[in-house]
Design an enzyme around this catalytic site. Structure first.
Site, mmCIF file in Angstrom:
data_model
loop_
_atom_site.group_PDB
_atom_site.id
_atom_site.type_symbol
_atom_site.label_atom_id
_atom_site.label_comp_id
_atom_site.label_asym_id
_atom_site.label_seq_id
_atom_site.Cartn_x
_atom_site.Cartn_y
_atom_site.Cartn_z
ATOM 1 N N ASP A 113 0.721 -1.146 0.120
ATOM 2 C CA ASP A 113 0.009 -0.152 -0.126
ATOM 3 C C ASP A 113 0.890 1.264 0.073
ATOM 4 O O ASP A 113 1.937 1.156 0.534
ATOM 5 C CB ASP A 113 -0.887 0.097 1.215
ATOM 6 C CG ASP A 113 -1.804 -0.937 1.276
ATOM 7 O OD1 ASP A 113 -2.415 -1.767 0.453
ATOM 8 O OD2 ASP A 113 -2.233 -1.473 2.382
HETATM 9 N N1 URA Z 1 -1.147 -6.006 3.957
HETATM 10 C C1 URA Z 1 -1.674 -4.612 3.962
HETATM 11 O O1 URA Z 1 -2.660 -4.504 4.390
HETATM 12 N N2 URA Z 1 -1.021 -3.682 3.193
HETATM 13 C C2 URA Z 1 0.277 -3.808 2.557
HETATM 14 O O2 URA Z 1 0.850 -2.920 2.101
HETATM 15 C C3 URA Z 1 0.797 -5.078 2.516
HETATM 16 C C4 URA Z 1 0.184 -6.219 3.335
#
Ligand code: URA
Length: 230
Positions: A101
């Protein structure tokens, strides 16, 4: 790509010699001898000739310490992307093996090798990813056990696979999962009544984020690191 083409591209053998090596039983796919020169490779196979693992030449394998605010995409009209942080001459054909993310930091793998990235990200290969998770509340024993068993995610029919948890400090844990569903870690912690304040990926398989890399910096993977994810 056909098997004989793959062998010819990844060794010094001509296409004709590759076909002969295949028919002599010298080539394996996922450790099984394959004698069909026209076998189509879908992308996640381990191909070996006389016991040596093969990959196409000229492929690039990088790790980056992804900073917050950067998106794991090759292009984005609104935000800087991980590829924008690299010199333009190395970004050709590079893609991200396992997105993060925008607000997640840490280990991001980038490669030109589609077969390799498929093995890293496919749930079928069970490649573990470890995150350091800063929580709004210390994780309770009950929540730890739930995560270790697998939890139901909002709007998702299948429970998560069992996770591994290590408590580092009251509100900081290391969580290891082998799937990569949308916002998975944040949703898993929400499912047990907690909230992720910060998320940082520290490891994929045996490849650990190099502590010498500052946010936004990158380096080539060593052969050992690259092959450990093969
Ligand atoms: N899980 C999440 O919620 N976000 C990420 O970036 C990676 C794994």
């Amino acid at each position: 790509m056909r098997l004989d083409q793959f062998i010819a591209n990844s060794t010094e053998l001509s296409r004709k010699e590759a076909k002969r090596a295949i028919s002599r039983g010298e080539v394996t796919i996922n450790e099984q001898i394959c004698k069909g020169a026209n076998t189509q490779l879908v992308g996640d196979e381990r191909v070996a000739w006389s016991g040596t693992r093969l990959s196409l030449p000229g492929e690039r394998y990088l790790m980056m310490n992804k900073p917050a605010g950067v998106v794991s995409a090759t292009t984005d009209s609104d935000h800087p992307t991980a590829l924008d942080l690299l010199p333009a001459d190395i970004t050709r054909n590079l893609h991200i093996a396992g997105r993060l993310d925008a607000d997640t930091t840490g280990l991001l793998l980038l490669t030109t090798d589609g077969q390799w990235s498929h093995r890293v990200t496919s749930p079928r290969t069970d490649c573990p990813k470890t995150y350091r998770v800063t929580l709004s509340e210390p994780l309770t024993d009950a929540a730890t056990q739930q995560l270790e068993r697998g939890v139901d995610l909002h709007n998702d029919p299948k429970p998560t696979r069992p996770a591994r948890i290590q408590i580092l400090d009251g509100g900081v844990i290391e969580l290891t999962i082998s799937e990569g569903r949308y916002h998975q870690v944040k949703r898993m912690l929400a499912a047990v009544g907690n909230h992720v304040k910060a998320l940082h990926r520290v490891r994929i398989g045996q490849v650990e984020l190099d502590k010498a890399l500052k946010p936004g910096e990158y380096r080539e993977l060593t052969c050992q690191e690259k092959d450990s994810l093969a």
